[in-house]
Scaffold this active site. Structure first.
Site, PDB file in Angstrom:
ATOM      1  N   GLY A  51     -87.552  61.661 -16.293  1.00  0.00           N
ATOM      2  CA  GLY A  51     -87.361  60.359 -16.926  1.00  0.00           C
ATOM      3  C   GLY A  51     -86.367  59.533 -16.152  1.00  0.00           C
ATOM      4  O   GLY A  51     -85.673  60.029 -15.256  1.00  0.00           O
ATOM      5  N   LYS A  90     -76.421  68.036 -14.452  1.00  0.00           N
ATOM      6  CA  LYS A  90     -76.219  67.376 -13.166  1.00  0.00           C
ATOM      7  C   LYS A  90     -75.103  68.103 -12.436  1.00  0.00           C
ATOM      8  O   LYS A  90     -74.084  68.459 -13.047  1.00  0.00           O
ATOM      9  CB  LYS A  90     -75.811  65.912 -13.402  1.00  0.00           C
ATOM     10  CG  LYS A  90     -76.910  65.080 -14.042  1.00  0.00           C
ATOM     11  CD  LYS A  90     -78.031  64.807 -13.061  1.00  0.00           C
ATOM     12  CE  LYS A  90     -79.098  63.922 -13.682  1.00  0.00           C
ATOM     13  NZ  LYS A  90     -80.172  63.598 -12.727  1.00  0.00           N
ATOM     14  N   LYS A  95     -80.673  70.638 -18.773  1.00  0.00           N
ATOM     15  CA  LYS A  95     -80.544  70.342 -17.338  1.00  0.00           C
ATOM     16  C   LYS A  95     -79.159  69.758 -17.109  1.00  0.00           C
ATOM     17  O   LYS A  95     -78.757  68.823 -17.804  1.00  0.00           O
ATOM     18  CB  LYS A  95     -81.634  69.346 -16.932  1.00  0.00           C
ATOM     19  CG  LYS A  95     -81.407  68.607 -15.617  1.00  0.00           C
ATOM     20  CD  LYS A  95     -82.672  67.871 -15.178  1.00  0.00           C
ATOM     21  CE  LYS A  95     -82.373  66.500 -14.617  1.00  0.00           C
ATOM     22  NZ  LYS A  95     -83.601  65.765 -14.260  1.00  0.00           N
ATOM     23  N   GLU A  97     -83.068  71.063  -8.900  1.00  0.00           N
ATOM     24  CA  GLU A  97     -83.770  69.812  -8.621  1.00  0.00           C
ATOM     25  C   GLU A  97     -83.072  69.053  -7.490  1.00  0.00           C
ATOM     26  O   GLU A  97     -81.854  68.877  -7.513  1.00  0.00           O
ATOM     27  CB  GLU A  97     -83.790  68.984  -9.920  1.00  0.00           C
ATOM     28  CG  GLU A  97     -84.642  67.739  -9.856  1.00  0.00           C
ATOM     29  CD  GLU A  97     -84.744  67.064 -11.234  1.00  0.00           C
ATOM     30  OE1 GLU A  97     -84.688  67.756 -12.270  1.00  0.00           O
ATOM     31  OE2 GLU A  97     -84.863  65.830 -11.263  1.00  0.00           O
ATOM     32  N   ASP A 129     -79.600  69.690 -11.476  1.00  0.00           N
ATOM     33  CA  ASP A 129     -80.142  68.579 -10.693  1.00  0.00           C
ATOM     34  C   ASP A 129     -79.013  68.007  -9.833  1.00  0.00           C
ATOM     35  O   ASP A 129     -78.006  67.530 -10.361  1.00  0.00           O
ATOM     36  CB  ASP A 129     -80.686  67.491 -11.638  1.00  0.00           C
ATOM     37  CG  ASP A 129     -81.351  66.334 -10.900  1.00  0.00           C
ATOM     38  OD1 ASP A 129     -81.381  66.357  -9.642  1.00  0.00           O
ATOM     39  OD2 ASP A 129     -81.853  65.404 -11.574  1.00  0.00           O
ATOM     40  N   SER A 140     -81.253  66.084 -20.255  1.00  0.00           N
ATOM     41  CA  SER A 140     -80.567  66.027 -18.968  1.00  0.00           C
ATOM     42  C   SER A 140     -79.137  65.547 -19.222  1.00  0.00           C
ATOM     43  O   SER A 140     -78.943  64.427 -19.683  1.00  0.00           O
ATOM     44  CB  SER A 140     -81.327  65.048 -18.061  1.00  0.00           C
ATOM     45  OG  SER A 140     -80.569  64.749 -16.915  1.00  0.00           O
ATOM     46  N   LYS A 189     -92.207  61.703 -12.276  1.00  0.00           N
ATOM     47  CA  LYS A 189     -91.778  60.493 -12.974  1.00  0.00           C
ATOM     48  C   LYS A 189     -92.842  59.448 -12.664  1.00  0.00           C
ATOM     49  O   LYS A 189     -93.027  59.084 -11.491  1.00  0.00           O
ATOM     50  CB  LYS A 189     -90.425  60.003 -12.456  1.00  0.00           C
ATOM     51  CG  LYS A 189     -89.260  60.891 -12.828  1.00  0.00           C
ATOM     52  CD  LYS A 189     -87.953  60.329 -12.328  1.00  0.00           C
ATOM     53  CE  LYS A 189     -86.828  61.313 -12.585  1.00  0.00           C
ATOM     54  NZ  LYS A 189     -85.573  60.909 -11.935  1.00  0.00           N
ATOM     55  N   ASP A 202     -87.675  65.791  -6.760  1.00  0.00           N
ATOM     56  CA  ASP A 202     -87.708  64.553  -7.547  1.00  0.00           C
ATOM     57  C   ASP A 202     -87.754  63.378  -6.558  1.00  0.00           C
ATOM     58  O   ASP A 202     -88.839  62.910  -6.176  1.00  0.00           O
ATOM     59  CB  ASP A 202     -86.458  64.514  -8.462  1.00  0.00           C
ATOM     60  CG  ASP A 202     -86.285  63.214  -9.235  1.00  0.00           C
ATOM     61  OD1 ASP A 202     -87.054  62.275  -9.030  1.00  0.00           O
ATOM     62  OD2 ASP A 202     -85.340  63.120 -10.049  1.00  0.00           O
TER      63      ASP A 202
HETATM   64  O1  OSB Z   1     -82.527  62.519 -11.327  1.00  0.00           O
HETATM   65  O2  OSB Z   1     -83.772  62.958 -12.982  1.00  0.00           O
HETATM   66  C1  OSB Z   1     -82.928  62.241 -12.436  1.00  0.00           C
HETATM   67  C2  OSB Z   1     -81.853  59.513 -14.901  1.00  0.00           C
HETATM   68  C3  OSB Z   1     -81.723  58.434 -14.055  1.00  0.00           C
HETATM   69  C4  OSB Z   1     -81.952  58.611 -12.711  1.00  0.00           C
HETATM   70  C5  OSB Z   1     -82.302  59.865 -12.209  1.00  0.00           C
HETATM   71  C6  OSB Z   1     -82.443  60.950 -13.058  1.00  0.00           C
HETATM   72  C7  OSB Z   1     -82.172  60.778 -14.439  1.00  0.00           C
HETATM   73  C8  OSB Z   1     -82.193  61.864 -15.400  1.00  0.00           C
HETATM   74  C9  OSB Z   1     -82.346  61.517 -16.864  1.00  0.00           C
HETATM   75  O3  OSB Z   1     -81.998  63.024 -15.112  1.00  0.00           O
HETATM   76  C10 OSB Z   1     -83.703  61.727 -17.398  1.00  0.00           C
HETATM   77  C11 OSB Z   1     -83.920  61.093 -18.759  1.00  0.00           C
HETATM   78  O4  OSB Z   1     -83.337  61.582 -19.730  1.00  0.00           O
HETATM   79  O5  OSB Z   1     -84.658  60.089 -18.833  1.00  0.00           O
HETATM   80 MG    MG Z   2     -83.638  64.248 -10.759  1.00  0.00          MG
END
Ligand code: OSB
Ligand code: MG
Length: 377
Positions: free
Chosen positions: A299, A174, A172, A224, A199, A146, A273, A249
């Site tokens: 995560g 952001k 992924k 996402e 995401d 991510s 998660k 999520d």
């Molecule tokens: O939205 O999935 C999310 C990390 C912190 C808070 C929200 C998110 C995330 C990630 C990272 O996308 C996921 C990871 O590498 O643990």
């Molecule tokens: Mg997310």
């Protein structure tokens, strides 16, 4: 055996450590930049010397969800641990504890870390690997990364190149308004048909439909959490208008949310998660309820403790879509476990076959703790 029927007894103590770990790279999402993580590491011991570990991977501010480091610490010390002290007078099942915890509304991350430590302890004291307890069968899991919002598109291309070359199977990205269509267009041009998803962390409203219709042209695996963190029904309206699958999520807090959101067409995929859904038993229920191709494991930038447990979860057959669980060196240097989690050249993580495959570095944990509290159970 059903996880909720496992029996616990003979618990001696619970220790909470609020730790602080710098991220190798700052992580930027639509809700802000993060340079450190501040999880609560939970250690439970029994009277025979067995130990269980869990992680409450909350953030410091209420920007991803309402829970924070302080609310989790407060709910654990004032409510969840006192319940555990009471029920520990005799032997008890996980189901009984969870039933008591139903009276404590919400606070899924706070509950999850304690549940994880109890499962880990049960697994160690009964010599059943945690993977076996989760009914996990795979020997390796496919994985992705991510990537946060970057300074500019060139930096983003460099980051994707780096992880592509390391074998990661899915990228992924952001997104947020003005960091969406233009980056996807550039990335498709540069990298062709790599497995790509985005995401939004709730950065959009239904008024942004034209953006999603444009994104529809880029064959994304999924989008996402495009809309509000708390709003499942609004996503149904959006999903009816677009062809790219929506993955929820932030909106999903328990197995019913997950099942009903899929059934009613608010999304086609769920990011599981364990922290956000109240623990591994709920995470497992969601995976088993929904089945293959509908779930994957997200995560919260977990340390090695939570990440290894997430790997064991993803070794269940339902997890066909690569998750967000990356190697230790993508997050922390060093991580708090030995050996660290490694992603191989083909983008797989080997699933540890027994509980002793990883050791927690307790000395390091103590050094990076801002606060340590131990309660007798
Ligand atoms: O939205 O999935 C999310 C990390 C912190 C808070 C929200 C998110 C995330 C990630 C990272 O996308 C996921 C990871 O590498 O643990
Ligand atoms: Mg997310």
């Amino acid at each position: 055996m059903d996880l909720s029927n496992i029996e616990l007894s003979n618990l001696k103590s619970i220790t909470l450590r609020e730790i602080q770990l710098p991220l190798v790279h700052p992580f930027t999402t639509s809700f802000g930049q993060q340079d450190y993580t501040h999880p609560i590491i939970i250690e439970i011991q029994d009277n025979d010397g067995n130990i269980g570990w869990g992680e409450t991977s909350v953030m410091k501010s209420p920007s991803y969800c309402y829970e924070t480091l302080d609310t989790a610490w407060s709910v654990q010390t004032n409510f969840l641990i006192p319940t555990l002290q009471l029920i520990n007078n005799t032997s008890f099942t996980l189901k009984e504890l969870k039933s008591d915890w139903l009276k404590i509304r919400g606070h899924e991350f706070a509950k999850s870390g304690i549940e994880a430590a109890l499962l880990s302890l049960y697994s160690n004291s009964n010599s059943i690997s945690l993977g076996k307890l989760f009914k996990s069968t795979k020997s390796k899991i496919p994985t992705g990364v991510s990537l946060g919002i970057q300074k500019n598109i060139d930096t983003l291309i460099d980051r994707i190149n780096y992880f592509n070359n390391k074998g990661y199977q899915r990228i992924k990205l952001k997104i947020k308004p003005n960091w969406d269509v233009k980056i996807i267009k550039a990335i498709r041009k540069e990298f062709g048909d790599i497995q790509l998803m985005v995401d939004a962390n709730s950065a959009y409203t239904l008024d942004d439909l034209p953006i999603f219709l444009t994104l529809d042209q880029y064959e994304l695996m999924m989008i996402e959490q495009p809309l509000d963190y708390n709003d499942i029904l609004l996503h149904k309206k959006l999903q009816d208008e677009i062809s790219t699958p929506i993955c929820l999520d932030e909106s999903i807090h328990n197995p019913n949310d997950a099942k009903l959101s899929i059934e009613h067409g608010a999304c086609k995929i769920i990011n599981i998660k364990p922290g956000r859904v109240g623990g591994y038993s709920n995470a497992i229920k969601i995976a088993e309820d929904l089945g293959k191709d509908k779930v994957w494991c997200g995560g919260m930038l977990e340390t090695g403790i939570g990440r290894v447990q997430n790997i064991l979860l993803q070794a269940k057959e339902e997890f066909t879509i690569p998750g967000d669980t990356s190697g230790s060196n993508r997050y922390y240097s060093p991580d708090i476990i030995t050996p660290e989690v490694i992603v191989d050249q083909d983008g797989f993580i080997e699933v540890p076959s027994d509980n002793n495959a990883f050791q927690v570095n307790v000395d390091m944990l103590n050094k990076i703790s801002n606060q340590i509290l131990t309660y007798k159970l």
